[in-house]
Write a protein that holds these residues in place. Structure first.
Motif: not given
Ligand SMILES: Cc1ncc(COP(=O)(O)O)c(C=O)c1O
Length: 435
Positions: A139, A136, A114-115
């Motif tokens: 992203e 996201s 998620n990052c």
């Protein structure tokens, strides 16, 4: 006796792994010691491909297993899986680098997390991976921007948050609204992201991804998840968006508790395939990807510790072993249950607590276990530690990460050397003014 650990036998009251006497392995290689079994890894993987081959037979579409490297990324373990045709689910530049080191087919590499960092996105695009599982809108924008700078088009799948209760430990649930992962479907965020992607020049929409949690011991959440994903795929078709890949994540549990049978690969495959086939008249069925970690390697791994001290307190008899929570954190952080057995199985039984030697009260592997009588210098085996064992190990209390060996048909191989005291200090620097 040891549900799920087919590599373990007991002969003449001695524990054996793939035919090797476990106490002798401990004597020869020292403790703490991780032992991985090649035969068990192969069985666990083959059960997936066998169980799901019906999907390809019935649909003509690909079925891919992309192993979740976070479970155990030892190079020998990965090479065994890669040689069987397994892909990779990576969540960092380090894991992608590792996948390249074992020459995983790039069309079977998916990038989760998620990052995602810019440098990781560059690496993924240059490796030509199957897909970034976008977590996201931020992203997505970064992937499009980075791909644009490289003059490339990046494959993207969208990790949706389906709000499905996986009925597992809260710390390893990932697909609920309250979890940090994924693009919410009900709130329309997933659709918004996909529509944005459609307008972007440097991304190609290839798939939908979902992962609802780990150690699932009930098949019904998988069915609910698959339905939600496929309903979404159908709704996208209605908007003119074709989905080639559906990735249903990992999550099949393992029998940590040997008294309880839980669903296996075949049960999962039957449920997922039947659910997918229900959509055959609504949409062209996609390729199917799964990314298991635990169920491929957990049961293949054992952690050995030697008993150095035994003491009695008013509340319990304590067996103190040289493996500790730095080697295997699961009991300390999740209160996880692992089966424990001495490697010499005596007739007499007693109730004991098994603890490591770290300065933490949570450094306990098992409490109130009725086990064959244990003596100082015995070897103790903690079962089902092949996943999230050494991959979560750390140097707390200045203890080196343990050695790992692999038992295979033709011998026992060292697949990771024990860290030394010098290794522990190798990254520390004392500024010259203090010398
Ligand atoms: C996105 C994703 N895929 C796959 C896995 C592997 O799950 P498991 O080890 O339960 O199969 C995880 C684990 O948390 C994950 O987060």
């Amino acid at each position: 006796m040891f549900l799920g650990n087919e590599m373990i036998t007991v002969e003449n009251n001695k524990l054996k792994i793939d035919g090797f006497d476990v106490s002798e392995l401990a004597e020869q290689h020292g403790t703490p010691l991780y032992v991985m079994s090649e035969s068990q890894i192969v069985k666990n993987f083959t059960r997936y491909t066998e169980a799901f081959k019906e999907y390809s037979e019935k649909t003509g579409k690909e079925f891919i297993v992309s192993y979740a490297y976070k479970a155990n990324s030892n190079l020998a373990v990965l090479k065994i899986l890669t040689n069987l045709g397994c892909g990779a689910d990576v969540v960092s530049g380090g894991e992608l680098y590792t996948a390249k080191m074992v020459s995983v087919d790039s069309s079977k590499i998916v990038f989760n997390g998620n990052c995602k960092l810019e440098e990781e996105i560059i690496m993924g695009i240059e490796t030509n991976i199957r897909a970034f599982n976008v977590d996201s809108i931020s992203e997505l924008e970064l992937i499009n921007e980075v791909a644009g700078k490289l003059g490339k088009v990046a494959n993207v799948a969208f990790r949706i948050n389906p709000n499905v209760n996986p009925k597992t430990h809260p710390k390893i649930s990932t697909g609920l609204k309250s979890n940090k992962f994924g693009l919410d479907v009900e709130a329309g965020i997933a659709l918004k992201a996909i529509k944005m992607a459609k307008e972007m020049k440097n991304v190609k929409i290839v798939g939908i991804h979902c992962h609802i949690g780990s150690q699932l011991t009930d098949i019904s959440p998988f069915v609910e998840e698959t339905k939600k994903v496929m309903d979404f795929v159908v709704s996208l078709k209605e908007q003119g968006i074709k989905i080639e890949d559906v990735n249903i994540g990992g999550g099949l549990g393992v029998p940590y508790d040997k008294n309880t049978e839980i669903p296996v690969q075949k049960d999962l495959a039957n449920a997922v395939i039947n659910t997918m086939l229900e959509y055959a008249d609504k949409v062209e069925l996609p390729n199917l990807i799964i990314e298991p970690g635990r169920s491929l390697v957990a049961t293949a791994g054992v952690l050995l510790g030697k008993v150095h001290h035994i003491k009695e307190t008013p509340s319990a008899k304590w067996i103190m072993i040289d493996a500790g929570m730095n080697d295997m954190m699961r009991p300390a952080i999740y209160e996880a249950y692992h089966e424990i057995t001495p490697c010499t199985i005596r007739d007499e039984k007693e109730v004991v607590n098994i603890a490591g030697g770290l300065c933490e009260s949570s450094d306990v592997f098992g409490k109130e276990r009725e086990l064959p009588k244990i003596e100082v210098k015995d070897t103790i085996a903690i079962l089902d530690v092949g996943a999230y064992g050494i991959s979560m190990a750390n140097n707390y209390n200045a203890r080196g990460i343990s050695k790992m060996i692999l038992t295979s048909e033709d011998g026992a191989y060292t697949i990771r050397e024990r860290e030394t005291y010098a290794d522990l200090l190798s990254k520390d620097i004392i500024p010259p003014k203090y010398l």
